[in-house]
Each structure stands twice: as structure tokens, then as C-alpha cells.
Design a protein around this motif. Structure first.
Motif, mmCIF file in Angstrom:
data_model
loop_
_atom_site.group_PDB
_atom_site.id
_atom_site.type_symbol
_atom_site.label_atom_id
_atom_site.label_comp_id
_atom_site.label_asym_id
_atom_site.label_seq_id
_atom_site.Cartn_x
_atom_site.Cartn_y
_atom_site.Cartn_z
ATOM 1 N N THR A 106 0.840 -1.196 0.000
ATOM 2 C CA THR A 106 0.000 0.000 0.000
ATOM 3 C C THR A 106 0.871 1.241 0.000
ATOM 4 O OG1 THR A 106 -0.163 -0.123 2.430
ATOM 5 C CG2 THR A 106 -1.992 -1.038 1.146
ATOM 6 N N HIS A 107 0.351 2.296 -0.612
ATOM 7 C CA HIS A 107 1.016 3.596 -0.644
ATOM 8 C C HIS A 107 0.058 4.670 -0.154
ATOM 9 C CE1 HIS A 107 3.903 2.354 -4.160
ATOM 10 N NE2 HIS A 107 4.221 1.801 -3.008
ATOM 11 N N THR A 108 0.564 5.598 0.604
ATOM 12 C CA THR A 108 -0.174 6.796 0.985
ATOM 13 C C THR A 108 0.736 7.998 0.808
ATOM 14 O OG1 THR A 108 0.463 6.536 3.308
ATOM 15 C CG2 THR A 108 -1.662 5.602 2.649
ATOM 16 N N GLY A 109 0.136 9.156 0.580
ATOM 17 C CA GLY A 109 0.903 10.380 0.403
ATOM 18 C C GLY A 109 0.150 11.328 -0.504
ATOM 19 N N PRO A 110 0.457 12.611 -0.445
ATOM 20 C CA PRO A 110 -0.294 13.604 -1.209
ATOM 21 C C PRO A 110 -0.318 13.327 -2.712
ATOM 22 C CG PRO A 110 1.158 14.676 0.377
ATOM 23 C CD PRO A 110 1.500 13.228 0.398
ATOM 24 N N GLN A 111 0.823 12.932 -3.276
ATOM 25 C CA GLN A 111 0.878 12.751 -4.725
ATOM 26 C C GLN A 111 0.085 11.519 -5.163
ATOM 27 O OE1 GLN A 111 3.739 13.343 -2.838
ATOM 28 N NE2 GLN A 111 3.616 15.536 -3.312
ATOM 29 N N VAL A 112 0.247 10.389 -4.470
ATOM 30 C CA VAL A 112 -0.481 9.192 -4.892
ATOM 31 C C VAL A 112 -1.966 9.316 -4.599
ATOM 32 C CG1 VAL A 112 1.516 7.667 -4.732
ATOM 33 C CG2 VAL A 112 0.042 7.965 -2.725
ATOM 34 N N ASP A 113 -2.324 9.974 -3.500
ATOM 35 C CA ASP A 113 -3.737 10.137 -3.166
ATOM 36 C C ASP A 113 -4.432 11.094 -4.130
ATOM 37 O OD1 ASP A 113 -3.476 8.386 -1.074
ATOM 38 O OD2 ASP A 113 -3.280 9.933 0.464
ATOM 39 N N ALA A 114 -3.656 11.958 -4.796
ATOM 40 C CA ALA A 114 -4.247 12.903 -5.740
ATOM 41 C C ALA A 114 -4.619 12.242 -7.059
ATOM 42 C CB ALA A 114 -3.274 14.057 -6.002
ATOM 43 N N ASN A 115 -4.022 11.102 -7.380
ATOM 44 C CA ASN A 115 -4.348 10.402 -8.625
ATOM 45 C C ASN A 115 -4.273 8.903 -8.353
ATOM 46 O OD1 ASN A 115 -4.645 9.351 -11.215
ATOM 47 N ND2 ASN A 115 -3.396 10.956 -12.173
ATOM 48 N N VAL A 116 -5.303 8.393 -7.709
ATOM 49 C CA VAL A 116 -5.300 7.002 -7.265
ATOM 50 C C VAL A 116 -5.209 6.009 -8.413
ATOM 51 C CG1 VAL A 116 -6.682 5.241 -6.084
ATOM 52 C CG2 VAL A 116 -6.395 7.509 -5.060
ATOM 53 N N PRO A 117 -5.963 6.175 -9.517
ATOM 54 C CA PRO A 117 -5.847 5.197 -10.617
ATOM 55 C C PRO A 117 -4.433 5.092 -11.176
ATOM 56 C CG PRO A 117 -7.844 6.493 -10.868
ATOM 57 C CD PRO A 117 -7.058 7.138 -9.769
ATOM 58 N N LEU A 118 -3.764 6.237 -11.383
ATOM 59 C CA LEU A 118 -2.396 6.207 -11.878
ATOM 60 C C LEU A 118 -1.464 5.551 -10.869
ATOM 61 C CD1 LEU A 118 -0.143 6.949 -13.876
ATOM 62 C CD2 LEU A 118 -0.016 9.194 -12.757
ATOM 63 N N ALA A 119 -1.626 5.936 -9.595
ATOM 64 C CA ALA A 119 -0.763 5.369 -8.556
ATOM 65 C C ALA A 119 -0.935 3.859 -8.455
ATOM 66 C CB ALA A 119 -1.054 6.035 -7.217
ATOM 67 N N LYS A 120 -2.165 3.375 -8.605
ATOM 68 C CA LYS A 120 -2.395 1.929 -8.572
ATOM 69 C C LYS A 120 -1.711 1.237 -9.742
ATOM 70 C CE LYS A 120 -6.837 1.669 -6.104
ATOM 71 N NZ LYS A 120 -8.280 1.320 -6.241
ATOM 72 N N GLU A 121 -1.762 1.841 -10.912
ATOM 73 C CA GLU A 121 -1.128 1.230 -12.079
ATOM 74 C C GLU A 121 0.395 1.204 -11.921
ATOM 75 O OE1 GLU A 121 -0.169 -0.579 -15.567
ATOM 76 O OE2 GLU A 121 -2.045 -0.565 -14.428
ATOM 77 N N ILE A 122 0.949 2.271 -11.382
ATOM 78 C CA ILE A 122 2.390 2.311 -11.136
ATOM 79 C C ILE A 122 2.790 1.224 -10.144
ATOM 80 C CG2 ILE A 122 4.235 3.676 -10.069
ATOM 81 C CD1 ILE A 122 2.845 6.172 -11.248
ATOM 82 N N LEU A 123 2.005 1.093 -9.082
ATOM 83 C CA LEU A 123 2.296 0.079 -8.078
ATOM 84 C C LEU A 123 2.181 -1.320 -8.667
ATOM 85 C CD1 LEU A 123 2.896 -0.778 -5.197
ATOM 86 C CD2 LEU A 123 0.472 -0.446 -4.649
ATOM 87 N N ARG A 124 1.133 -1.561 -9.448
ATOM 88 C CA ARG A 124 0.962 -2.874 -10.091
ATOM 89 C C ARG A 124 2.182 -3.219 -10.936
ATOM 90 N NH1 ARG A 124 0.559 -5.013 -14.656
ATOM 91 N NH2 ARG A 124 0.701 -2.961 -15.649
ATOM 92 N N ALA A 125 2.586 -2.271 -11.769
ATOM 93 C CA ALA A 125 3.722 -2.514 -12.651
ATOM 94 C C ALA A 125 5.000 -2.780 -11.863
ATOM 95 C CB ALA A 125 3.914 -1.326 -13.591
#
Length: 208
Positions: free
Chosen positions: A162-181
Motif C-alpha cells: 500500500t502507498h499513501t501520500g499527497p501525490q499518490v492520493d491525488a491520482n489514485v488510478p495512476l498510482a495503482k497502475e504504477i504500483l501494479r507494474a
């Protein structure tokens, strides 16, 4: 931690999941991964869980995963890595590592500077670590759990982060894709390195 790593290095970092047969996203049983009863951040919006089966001995896989100082030798996304303590890999062990974060993520190109601390570990079975990642214009707090289970055909390696933080919380779909990759890339590199060390066949190519 840390799946965001160079996940955006593209899907090269995400060289696919396959050191064996990947489990599709969403196909996992209910409940998150744990190590000694502790799991990822239940409040995080950004999370991913995935797994694969690696055709290599458990001892080989565990050694690769916990010999942090050698990560750059087999993880294409890790630029530097060092243990901050000595001796066996244990609760309280800490390590510092860096990974590039190229442009294309909505934040400046930067290097992520990560310090991870092992919170729980069971030898050759599971590990959970936490830690912050900082770079120019980005701060992320991550929680990462790994499980290792001997099965027919090798070792099932399961991971959840899991990730938390202002940048990832501002764009959750992108952050999820980055994490998946990032997680899939880590598994692919771990599988390739373990099979090479064990003298087994190379892993299958990642899906298109």
C-alpha cells in the motif's frame, strides 16, 4: 516497500509478472497478506496484491530477497541498496535504497530515496517492512508484505503493498497502475534471478 520504484520506468520495470504463472488482479482470496499477524495499511486507497510461482528452491529465493545489498545485481529498477545494520535479516533490520522515477507520472523526474525497516519476519516464510520514499516533489509512505510458500512446481511468492501520500492520493488510478507494474516487475526479476541461480529454465516471457 516499494512498488512505485521504477514501475514507471515503464513496463520494462514491469517486465511482466511471470517467473511462473501469475494470478490475475482481483483473483485472490478475501483478506490481505500478513506476516506474524500484521498486514498492509487498511486505510490506504492505493494498494495492489499479486503473486507468481517460481520454479526454484525456497532457500535460493529467500536469499535473493533478503540479501538487500545485492539487489542492484538482479533488480533492474534498483540503482543502489545497502543494509543499515549487520547480521541476519530480522525485525528491526533497516536498509536504504534508491530507484529512478522518470517523467510521465505527473511529477518531476527524480530519484526516490527510500529507507525501509523490517517490522515482522518469519524465516523463509514472510516479511513485512515499512518506510518512506522521498524525491523532488513526491513523498510516499509504503507498507509491503511478502509471503513465500512451497507448492508443487516451486515456490508461490505473494506480495501486497500500500502507498499513501499527497501525490499518490491525488491520482489514485495512476498510482495503482504504477504500483501494479512495480510489483510485477519485482516478481519477474526475482523469478529470473532465482531460476538462473538454481540452473533452471528461464521464465516465460511477460504477457503482451
Amino acid at each position: 516497500m516499494f512498488g512505485i520504484r521504477a514501475a514507471v520506468i515503464t513496463v520494462p520495470l514491469a517486465v511482466g509478472l511471470l517467473a511462473g504463472a501469475a494470478v490475475p488482479a482481483g483473483a485472490h482470496p478475501a483478506g490481505g497478506l500478513t506476516c506474524r499477524g500484521a498486514g498492509v495499511d487498511p486505510a490506504a486507497q492505493v494498494r495492489h496484491r499479486t503473486e507468481t510461482v517460481i520454479d526454484a528452491p525456497l532457500d535460493v529465493i529467500w536469499k535473493l530477497q533478503t540479501d538487500v545489498g545485492r539487489w542492484p545485481a538482479w533488480q533492474r529498477s534498483v540503482a543502489t541498496a545497502e543494509r543499515l545494520d549487520h547480521g541476519r535479516f530480522r525485525a528491526g533490520s533497516a536498509f536504504h535504497w534508491t530507484t529512478p522515477l522518470p517523467p510521465g507520472t505527473g511529477i518531476p523526474a527524480t530519484a526516490l530515496d527510500i529507507t525501509s525497516t523490517v517490522r515482522q519476519v518469519r524465516d523463509r516464510s514472510c516479511v513485512r517492512w515499512t518506510g518512506p520514499a522521498d524525491g523532488e516533489g513526491v513523498h510516499i509512505d509504503g507498507v509491503h508484505v511478502w509471503n513465500f510458500t512451497e507448492v508443487r512446481g516451486g515456490v508461490r511468492v505473494s506480495t501486497e503493498e500500500t502507498h499513501t501520500g499527497p501525490q499518490v492520493d491525488a491520482n489514485v488510478p495512476l498510482a495503482k497502475e504504477i504500483l501494479r507494474a512495480g510489483l510485477e516487475g519485482w516478481l519477474a526479476d526475482l523469478g529470473a534471478a532465482a531460476q538462473a541461480r538454481a540452473g533452471g529454465p528461464p521464465p516465460p516471457p511477460p504477457p503482451c
